[in-house]
Motif scaffolding. Structure first.
Motif, PDB file in Angstrom:
ATOM      1  N   THR A  47       0.826  -1.213   0.000  1.00  0.00           N
ATOM      2  CA  THR A  47       0.000   0.000   0.000  1.00  0.00           C
ATOM      3  C   THR A  47       0.859   1.262   0.000  1.00  0.00           C
ATOM      4  OG1 THR A  47      -0.083  -0.089   2.421  1.00  0.00           O
ATOM      5  CG2 THR A  47      -1.877  -1.155   1.214  1.00  0.00           C
ATOM      6  N   ALA A  48       2.178   1.143   0.210  1.00  0.00           N
ATOM      7  CA  ALA A  48       3.079   2.302   0.213  1.00  0.00           C
ATOM      8  C   ALA A  48       4.287   2.009  -0.676  1.00  0.00           C
ATOM      9  CB  ALA A  48       3.520   2.633   1.638  1.00  0.00           C
ATOM     10  N   PRO A  49       4.098   1.980  -1.979  1.00  0.00           N
ATOM     11  CA  PRO A  49       5.194   1.578  -2.883  1.00  0.00           C
ATOM     12  C   PRO A  49       6.393   2.514  -2.857  1.00  0.00           C
ATOM     13  CG  PRO A  49       3.314   2.461  -4.114  1.00  0.00           C
ATOM     14  CD  PRO A  49       2.864   2.307  -2.709  1.00  0.00           C
ATOM     15  N   ARG A  50       6.203   3.793  -2.480  1.00  0.00           N
ATOM     16  CA  ARG A  50       7.323   4.729  -2.444  1.00  0.00           C
ATOM     17  C   ARG A  50       8.199   4.543  -1.203  1.00  0.00           C
ATOM     18  NH1 ARG A  50       4.723  10.526  -4.470  1.00  0.00           N
ATOM     19  NH2 ARG A  50       4.005   9.774  -6.525  1.00  0.00           N
ATOM     20  N   ARG A  51       7.694   3.838  -0.232  1.00  0.00           N
ATOM     21  CA  ARG A  51       8.427   3.672   1.026  1.00  0.00           C
ATOM     22  C   ARG A  51       9.223   2.374   1.076  1.00  0.00           C
ATOM     23  NH1 ARG A  51       5.950   6.807   5.091  1.00  0.00           N
ATOM     24  NH2 ARG A  51       7.519   5.975   6.512  1.00  0.00           N
ATOM     25  N   TYR A  52       8.973   1.476   0.136  1.00  0.00           N
ATOM     26  CA  TYR A  52       9.610   0.163   0.191  1.00  0.00           C
ATOM     27  C   TYR A  52      10.224  -0.207  -1.153  1.00  0.00           C
ATOM     28  CZ  TYR A  52       6.814  -0.348   4.442  1.00  0.00           C
ATOM     29  OH  TYR A  52       6.235  -0.158   5.672  1.00  0.00           O
ATOM     30  N   PHE A  76      13.063   7.293   7.167  1.00  0.00           N
ATOM     31  CA  PHE A  76      11.989   8.268   7.362  1.00  0.00           C
ATOM     32  C   PHE A  76      11.998   8.717   8.821  1.00  0.00           C
ATOM     33  CE2 PHE A  76      10.198   4.384   8.877  1.00  0.00           C
ATOM     34  CZ  PHE A  76       9.199   4.710   9.770  1.00  0.00           C
ATOM     35  N   ASP A  77      11.258   9.795   9.100  1.00  0.00           N
ATOM     36  CA  ASP A  77      11.143  10.313  10.473  1.00  0.00           C
ATOM     37  C   ASP A  77      10.042   9.531  11.185  1.00  0.00           C
ATOM     38  OD1 ASP A  77      13.106  12.216  10.024  1.00  0.00           O
ATOM     39  OD2 ASP A  77      11.670  13.669   9.227  1.00  0.00           O
ATOM     40  N   TYR A  78      10.469   8.727  12.135  1.00  0.00           N
ATOM     41  CA  TYR A  78       9.525   7.845  12.823  1.00  0.00           C
ATOM     42  C   TYR A  78       8.810   8.572  13.953  1.00  0.00           C
ATOM     43  CZ  TYR A  78       7.822   3.986  15.678  1.00  0.00           C
ATOM     44  OH  TYR A  78       7.034   3.140  16.417  1.00  0.00           O
ATOM     45  N   ASP A  79       7.505   8.416  13.998  1.00  0.00           N
ATOM     46  CA  ASP A  79       6.679   8.979  15.064  1.00  0.00           C
ATOM     47  C   ASP A  79       6.053   7.819  15.838  1.00  0.00           C
ATOM     48  OD1 ASP A  79       5.070  10.349  16.763  1.00  0.00           O
ATOM     49  OD2 ASP A  79       3.830  11.311  15.216  1.00  0.00           O
ATOM     50  N   PRO A  80       6.479   7.593  17.098  1.00  0.00           N
ATOM     51  CA  PRO A  80       5.948   6.454  17.872  1.00  0.00           C
ATOM     52  C   PRO A  80       4.438   6.520  18.069  1.00  0.00           C
ATOM     53  CG  PRO A  80       7.897   7.395  18.927  1.00  0.00           C
ATOM     54  CD  PRO A  80       7.488   8.341  17.851  1.00  0.00           C
ATOM     55  N   ASN A  81       3.887   7.725  18.037  1.00  0.00           N
ATOM     56  CA  ASN A  81       2.448   7.868  18.271  1.00  0.00           C
ATOM     57  C   ASN A  81       1.624   7.563  17.020  1.00  0.00           C
ATOM     58  OD1 ASN A  81       2.865   8.750  20.949  1.00  0.00           O
ATOM     59  ND2 ASN A  81       3.297  10.829  20.223  1.00  0.00           N
ATOM     60  N   LYS A  85      -0.013   1.930   9.015  1.00  0.00           N
ATOM     61  CA  LYS A  85      -1.116   1.410   8.213  1.00  0.00           C
ATOM     62  C   LYS A  85      -0.602   0.726   6.954  1.00  0.00           C
ATOM     63  CE  LYS A  85      -4.330   4.982   9.835  1.00  0.00           C
ATOM     64  NZ  LYS A  85      -5.241   6.079   9.422  1.00  0.00           N
ATOM     65  N   HIS A  86       0.727   0.551   6.876  1.00  0.00           N
ATOM     66  CA  HIS A  86       1.302  -0.082   5.684  1.00  0.00           C
ATOM     67  C   HIS A  86       0.999  -1.573   5.692  1.00  0.00           C
ATOM     68  CE1 HIS A  86       4.495   3.352   5.654  1.00  0.00           C
ATOM     69  NE2 HIS A  86       3.274   3.771   5.445  1.00  0.00           N
ATOM     70  N   LYS A  87       0.641  -2.070   4.516  1.00  0.00           N
ATOM     71  CA  LYS A  87       0.353  -3.501   4.385  1.00  0.00           C
ATOM     72  C   LYS A  87       0.971  -4.046   3.103  1.00  0.00           C
ATOM     73  CE  LYS A  87      -4.023  -3.370   6.934  1.00  0.00           C
ATOM     74  NZ  LYS A  87      -5.495  -3.636   6.872  1.00  0.00           N
TER      75      LYS A  87
END
Length: 245
Positions: A47-52, A76-81, A85-87
């Motif tokens: 669902t997130a082809p630009r991230r993987y 990427f800048d990780y936000d723990p909160n 939603k990536h699948k």
């Protein structure tokens, strides 16, 4: 007609876990195994082809064979909160005989022939224990490096002192050889002058004898500088090679 169950065995079966920090590429592996007696075509979607980046993202698995897929998460800048939603979805279909055009195969495939499995992405940050261990390893590395360099630092003055002593000895030898060469050159020059004078005088048996003697001395004296030049060259070559290396 009901949808076919997934024929492939996935490992991991449901979650793709990525362990941070996410300041660099993080890679996790997905293994696909074909337990059937038929060849199976697969395709990996997200669902997130630009991230993987997925390698390979499609292919054919022979009967009883397996394939390992690398799933690379880009920095990427990780936000723990923020909940991920990536699948991912692994879509499969039984390969027809002599399949050549994979694009046409997927395009013309009937929905009832397709099988799929879904996986969700899970992001994990390093635990506190992992952070402590990383800090300890980082702190111990400079200490180990300093211990290793101490013997080398102590050996430098000793080696330098030994080199200075050898250098002084070689310089003295070179000076002595140079002085002897100058002396022999002077004697050689004097003998040549005497020989020229003897050649200009009237010839006689006595003078012939003296001339022969002088020529013998000249030849002997001339050979000595050549020998000393060779010896001096050997010493100088040894001296230069030792202190350059």
């Amino acid at each position: 007609m009901s949808k076919l169950d997934q024929v492939l065995i996935l490992d991991p079966p449901s979650d793709l876990r990525f362990k941070g920090p996410f300041t660099d590429v993080v890679t996790t592996n997905l293994k696909l195994k074909n337990p059937s007696d038929r060849r199976v075509c697969f395709k990996v979607k997200t669902t997130a082809p630009r991230r993987y980046c997925v390698r390979p993202n499609s292919g054919v698995i022979d009967a009883g064979a397996s394939v390992s897929i690398s799933v690379m998460l880009q920095p990427f800048d990780y936000d723990p909160n923020e909940k991920s939603k990536h699948k991912f979805m692994v879509q499969t279909i039984f390969a027809p005989p002599n399949v050549t055009d994979m694009d046409s195969l997927w395009k013309d495939a009937k929905p009832d022939d397709l099988m799929d499995s879904k996986l969700r992405c899970v992001f994990e940050l390093p635990s506190e224990n992992d952070k402590v261990n990383d800090v300890e390893v980082t702190r111990s590395a400079p200490v180990m490096n300093s211990v290793k360099t101490e013997p080398s630092a102590a050996a430098v003055p000793i080696a330098a002192a030994a080199d200075d002593t050898e250098m002084k000895k070689m310089v003295e030898k070179c000076k002595r050889l140079q002085a002897e060469m100058n002396k022999l050159n002077e004697e050689n020059r004097q003998l040549k002058e005497d020989t020229l004078r003897m050649r200009k005088m009237p010839r006689s048996d006595h003078m012939t004898s003296n001339s022969t003697s002088l020529l013998g001395r000249e030849t002997s004296a001339a050979s000595l500088p050549s020998l000393l030049v060779v010896i001096a060259a050997i010493f100088i070559g040894f001296f230069i090679g030792k202190f350059i290396l």
